[in-house]
Enzyme design. Structure first.
Site, PDB file in Angstrom:
ATOM      1  N   ASP A  33       0.834  -1.206   0.000  1.00 32.15           N
ATOM      2  CA  ASP A  33       0.000   0.000   0.000  1.00 32.15           C
ATOM      3  C   ASP A  33       0.870   1.257   0.000  1.00 32.15           C
ATOM      4  O   ASP A  33       1.964   1.267   0.572  1.00 32.15           O
ATOM      5  CB  ASP A  33      -0.902  -0.024   1.252  1.00 32.15           C
ATOM      6  CG  ASP A  33      -2.023   1.001   1.163  1.00 32.15           C
ATOM      7  OD1 ASP A  33      -2.303   1.487   0.054  1.00 32.15           O
ATOM      8  OD2 ASP A  33      -2.617   1.318   2.209  1.00 32.15           O
ATOM      9  N   ASN A  81     -10.603  -2.363  -6.243  1.00 31.90           N
ATOM     10  CA  ASN A  81      -9.744  -1.511  -7.081  1.00 31.90           C
ATOM     11  C   ASN A  81     -10.332  -1.250  -8.475  1.00 31.90           C
ATOM     12  O   ASN A  81      -9.932  -0.309  -9.163  1.00 31.90           O
ATOM     13  CB  ASN A  81      -8.337  -2.111  -7.236  1.00 31.90           C
ATOM     14  CG  ASN A  81      -7.486  -1.990  -5.996  1.00 31.90           C
ATOM     15  OD1 ASN A  81      -6.571  -2.780  -5.763  1.00 31.90           O
ATOM     16  ND2 ASN A  81      -7.758  -0.977  -5.167  1.00 31.90           N
TER      17      ASN A  81
END
Ligand code: FPP
Length: 258
Positions: A33, A81
């Site tokens: 991340d 996503n």
């Protein structure tokens, strides 16, 4: 005075050579991340962060193979996503295809087998095809299994397992009394992987974000305040040493472990 472990690490970064003993996590999973924030910090587009994220992927895969990790699972693209801007999704898919093409030789040279979990059919045709090809061409490798979680969501994975098992119950292939943890495991994308021992998340966020919810039941969690493109050998070794200093009791008492 108690020394600050973070300060020790910063002054004296660990390297792979520091891993001289102790139990390694058999299965290491990483939530990569912070690519976007890393890029923003430098006044660049998010895509620049992803490109540099790929470099960190390469380095981490090689380091894990060197260390002797058996299973490495990377959260590369979640079901959520898909909601990102179209251009970003397209770029991520292009990066995936380019990386697969480029890294086939490295995977084979390092005896690494590629595996994928998630709704692979949802990937663009080109990415799906390339992925299947590399999985096929590395299927005989035995040193480490690298699993990419792509279009992956743990709740969807569990929902699929429940549907498959229910169908088997309906068709009298299995009876409800015989549904145990092993049966559930066998219907997950990860049926051929062991449980996760260590889960690392970069970027300072302290959440699981729908990643391997079933498989991390007894995993040690490690959160590090470094954006993914900056994650390197020192951070990886630091996380493993931290893991080695934890007592994993699996519900037992310390005394029972002796
Ligand atoms: C998280 O950063 C990263 C991703 C959603 C994608 C991870 C992908 C890569 C590292 C590159 C492609 C992977 C492979 C395996 C070739 P973020 O965009 O969520 O960052 P932010 O939280 O700072 O916005």
């Amino acid at each position: 005075m108690v020394e600050n472990p973070v300060a020790i690490v910063l002054n004296n970064p660990y390297t792979i050579d520091d891993l001289t003993g102790g139990t390694l996590p058999g299965h290491l999973a990483i939530i990569m991340d912070g690519n976007g924030r890393w890029a923003k910090q430098q006044g660049k587009l998010r895509i620049f962060g992803h490109e540099n994220g790929v470099k960190a992927v390469r380095q981490t895969v090689e380091n894990c193979a060197k260390i002797g990790i058996d299973y490495l699972t990377l959260y590369a693209f979640s079901t959520e996503n898909w909601k990102r801007p179209k251009l970003e999704v397209e770029t991520l898919m292009k990066l995936l295809v380019a990386s697969l093409k480029k890294e086939l030789k490295t995977l084979n040279d390092n005896n690494i087998k590629l595996n994928a979990i998630g709704n692979i059919d949802a990937l663009p045709a080109r990415a799906g095809k390339e992925l299947k090809e590399v999985i096929e061409k590395t299927s005989g490798n035995t040193a480490m299994t690298l699993t990419l979680a792509l279009s992956y969501g743990a709740r969807e994975e569990i929902k699929n397992a429940v549907q498959q098992i229910s169908t088997k119950v309906k068709n009298n292939i299995i009876s409800p009394e015989n549904i145990d943890e092993a049966v559930i495991n066998n219907h997950l994308y990860t049926h051929n992987l062991p449980d996760v021992d260590l889960l690392i998340r970069t970027s300072g966020e302290r959440r699981i974000s729908n990643f391997l919810l079933w498989q991390i039941a007894y995993a040690e969690l490690y959160f590090i305040d470094v954006f993914w493109p900056d994650f390197n050998e020192h951070h990886l070794v630091e996380a493993i040493i931290n893991y080695q200093n934890r007592e994993r009791r699996f519900g037992k008492t310390s005394e029972q472990l002796i």
